[in-house]
Design a protein around this motif. Sequence first.
Motif, PDB file in Angstrom:
ATOM      1  N   LEU A  17       0.972  -0.978  -0.011  1.00  0.00           N
ATOM      2  CA  LEU A  17      -0.011  -0.060   0.255  1.00  0.00           C
ATOM      3  C   LEU A  17       0.533   1.553   0.205  1.00  0.00           C
ATOM      4  N   ILE A  18       0.182   2.532  -0.701  1.00  0.00           N
ATOM      5  CA  ILE A  18       1.662   3.330  -0.921  1.00  0.00           C
ATOM      6  C   ILE A  18       0.240   4.362  -0.627  1.00  0.00           C
ATOM      7  N   GLU A  19       0.740   4.805   0.397  1.00  0.00           N
ATOM      8  CA  GLU A  19      -0.131   6.481   1.048  1.00  0.00           C
ATOM      9  C   GLU A  19       0.133   7.479   0.766  1.00  0.00           C
ATOM     10  N   MET A  20      -1.282   8.176   0.732  1.00  0.00           N
ATOM     11  CA  MET A  20      -1.759   9.586   0.014  1.00  0.00           C
ATOM     12  C   MET A  20      -2.690  10.578   0.126  1.00  0.00           C
ATOM     13  N   PRO A  21      -2.178  11.711   0.308  1.00  0.00           N
ATOM     14  CA  PRO A  21      -3.542  12.166   0.957  1.00  0.00           C
ATOM     15  C   PRO A  21      -5.022  11.561  -0.286  1.00  0.00           C
ATOM     16  N   ALA A  22      -5.849  12.164   0.175  1.00  0.00           N
ATOM     17  CA  ALA A  22      -7.293  12.042  -0.641  1.00  0.00           C
ATOM     18  C   ALA A  22      -7.471  12.389  -1.844  1.00  0.00           C
ATOM     19  N   ASP A  23      -6.979  13.792  -1.870  1.00  0.00           N
ATOM     20  CA  ASP A  23      -6.912  14.946  -3.126  1.00  0.00           C
ATOM     21  C   ASP A  23      -5.536  14.119  -3.539  1.00  0.00           C
ATOM     22  N   VAL A  24      -4.355  14.020  -3.590  1.00  0.00           N
ATOM     23  CA  VAL A  24      -3.358  13.494  -4.318  1.00  0.00           C
ATOM     24  C   VAL A  24      -3.690  12.504  -5.198  1.00  0.00           C
ATOM     25  N   GLN A  25      -4.346  11.022  -4.165  1.00  0.00           N
ATOM     26  CA  GLN A  25      -5.543  10.331  -5.089  1.00  0.00           C
ATOM     27  C   GLN A  25      -5.936   9.961  -6.164  1.00  0.00           C
ATOM     28  N   VAL A  26      -6.795  11.475  -5.611  1.00  0.00           N
ATOM     29  CA  VAL A  26      -7.681  11.831  -7.204  1.00  0.00           C
ATOM     30  C   VAL A  26      -6.312  12.212  -8.561  1.00  0.00           C
ATOM     31  N   LYS A  27      -5.462  12.994  -7.860  1.00  0.00           N
ATOM     32  CA  LYS A  27      -4.862  13.458  -9.061  1.00  0.00           C
ATOM     33  C   LYS A  27      -4.136  12.229  -9.857  1.00  0.00           C
ATOM     34  N   PHE A  28      -3.389  11.750  -8.376  1.00  0.00           N
ATOM     35  CA  PHE A  28      -3.016  10.825  -9.374  1.00  0.00           C
ATOM     36  C   PHE A  28      -3.516   9.635  -9.902  1.00  0.00           C
ATOM     37  N   LEU A  29      -4.527   9.077  -9.801  1.00  0.00           N
ATOM     38  CA  LEU A  29      -5.712   7.768 -10.602  1.00  0.00           C
ATOM     39  C   LEU A  29      -5.931   9.124 -11.975  1.00  0.00           C
ATOM     40  N   SER A  30      -6.286   9.843 -11.811  1.00  0.00           N
ATOM     41  CA  SER A  30      -6.352  10.914 -13.401  1.00  0.00           C
ATOM     42  C   SER A  30      -5.087  10.838 -14.216  1.00  0.00           C
ATOM     43  N   LYS A  68       3.560  18.929  -1.806  1.00  0.00           N
ATOM     44  CA  LYS A  68       2.497  17.836  -0.841  1.00  0.00           C
ATOM     45  C   LYS A  68       1.369  16.997  -2.327  1.00  0.00           C
ATOM     46  N   GLN A  69       1.509  18.191  -3.582  1.00  0.00           N
ATOM     47  CA  GLN A  69       0.403  17.784  -4.313  1.00  0.00           C
ATOM     48  C   GLN A  69       0.635  16.767  -5.542  1.00  0.00           C
ATOM     49  N   SER A  70       2.156  16.665  -5.324  1.00  0.00           N
ATOM     50  CA  SER A  70       2.680  15.745  -6.222  1.00  0.00           C
ATOM     51  C   SER A  70       2.768  13.884  -5.721  1.00  0.00           C
ATOM     52  N   PRO A  71       1.936  12.563  -7.045  1.00  0.00           N
ATOM     53  CA  PRO A  71       2.081  12.030  -5.925  1.00  0.00           C
ATOM     54  C   PRO A  71       3.541  10.782  -5.799  1.00  0.00           C
ATOM     55  N   GLY A  72       4.598  11.267  -6.577  1.00  0.00           N
ATOM     56  CA  GLY A  72       5.921  11.113  -6.406  1.00  0.00           C
ATOM     57  C   GLY A  72       6.114  11.751  -5.204  1.00  0.00           C
ATOM     58  N   ARG A  73       6.059  12.229  -4.589  1.00  0.00           N
ATOM     59  CA  ARG A  73       6.356  12.022  -2.888  1.00  0.00           C
ATOM     60  C   ARG A  73       6.744  11.208  -2.109  1.00  0.00           C
ATOM     61  N   TYR A  74       5.267   9.810  -2.172  1.00  0.00           N
ATOM     62  CA  TYR A  74       4.901   9.279  -1.727  1.00  0.00           C
ATOM     63  C   TYR A  74       5.805   8.133  -2.217  1.00  0.00           C
ATOM     64  N   MET A  75       5.986   8.252  -2.897  1.00  0.00           N
ATOM     65  CA  MET A  75       6.153   6.195  -3.837  1.00  0.00           C
ATOM     66  C   MET A  75       7.504   6.601  -2.605  1.00  0.00           C
ATOM     67  N   PRO A  76       7.473   5.006  -2.642  1.00  0.00           N
ATOM     68  CA  PRO A  76       8.343   4.035  -2.315  1.00  0.00           C
ATOM     69  C   PRO A  76       9.796   4.103  -3.860  1.00  0.00           C
ATOM     70  N   GLN A  77      10.565   3.906  -3.240  1.00  0.00           N
ATOM     71  CA  GLN A  77      11.872   3.982  -4.275  1.00  0.00           C
ATOM     72  C   GLN A  77      12.002   3.344  -5.129  1.00  0.00           C
ATOM     73  N   ASN A  78      11.625   2.081  -5.227  1.00  0.00           N
ATOM     74  CA  ASN A  78      10.733   1.311  -5.863  1.00  0.00           C
ATOM     75  C   ASN A  78       9.866   1.260  -7.685  1.00  0.00           C
ATOM     76  N   ALA A  79       9.248   1.785  -6.855  1.00  0.00           N
ATOM     77  CA  ALA A  79       8.230   2.374  -7.124  1.00  0.00           C
ATOM     78  C   ALA A  79       8.345   3.463  -8.540  1.00  0.00           C
ATOM     79  N   ARG A  80       9.566   5.036  -7.957  1.00  0.00           N
ATOM     80  CA  ARG A  80       9.714   5.788  -8.710  1.00  0.00           C
ATOM     81  C   ARG A  80      11.009   5.032 -10.207  1.00  0.00           C
ATOM     82  N   THR A  81      11.569   4.136  -9.252  1.00  0.00           N
ATOM     83  CA  THR A  81      12.479   3.381 -10.510  1.00  0.00           C
ATOM     84  C   THR A  81      12.255   2.956 -11.845  1.00  0.00           C
ATOM     85  N   LEU A  82      10.605   2.088 -11.256  1.00  0.00           N
ATOM     86  CA  LEU A  82       9.507   2.153 -12.698  1.00  0.00           C
ATOM     87  C   LEU A  82       9.019   2.708 -13.436  1.00  0.00           C
TER      88      LEU A  82
END
Length: 182
Positions: free
Chosen positions: A29-42, A117-131
């Motif tokens: 599970l990658i935790e991020m605030p609800a508004d960032v989730q909406v942005k990420f999924l979009s 804080k609105q950037s989904p990348g900020r909440y990603m673990p290293q491996n996800a950033r690499t992908l």
Amino acid sequence: MKKIATILSAAAMSGMLLSTPAFSDDRELIEMPADVQVKFLSQMRGLVEALDEMLAALEEGNFDHVSRIADFQLGFKHGKWQKMLASGMSEDEVHAKINEMREKLATEKTDYSKKSKQSPGRYMPQNARTLGREMHLSASKISLIAQNAGETPGLDKYKEVLAGMQGITSSCVACHTSYKIR
Ligand code: HEC
């Protein structure tokens, strides 16, 4: 038959059938605030759209468009280019800028702690950033192949673009297999 039934019921009793891989979810599970989730999924839905547009451009043999979709919608810093285009810069100008910076974009390190804080990348673990980086890198390769494909691209060029696209989709798959946001 009887034997299989016996094995199945033994498996059911021992709980094996209740935990078959198809129904288990061991994604991290990658935790991020609800508004960032909406942005990420979009943004994610934007990626499917980009792949769809790229396939359409490829089918039309429009390699110039293939390279622009790769850079503007799937490449490194694609959000930044979208903003420039929205602000009125021409596609040619933005594309020239990306081509100038291509090597730098592929190698520079991002300081995620400085991201908003609105950037989904900020909440990603290293491996996800690499992908994510791998996905951008495949897109950048596609752009170069498409830009250098010549006036009448042959089958080899189509194959190279398709290989690049599969490089992208394998990053999508790898990340989706490993992570969830809720
Ligand atoms: C860095 C990891 C990562 C990469 C790379 C990635 N995704 Fe995702 N994607 C996710 C995560 C995490 C979710 C949320 C899954 C969940 O919570 O169930 C998601 C969700 C989605 C969704 C669902 C959107 C919605 O509205 O529910 C789509 C569509 C999607 N991704 C498409 C893509 C495509 C296409 C690619 C490749 C071009 C891609 N993704 C690359 C991590 C990634």
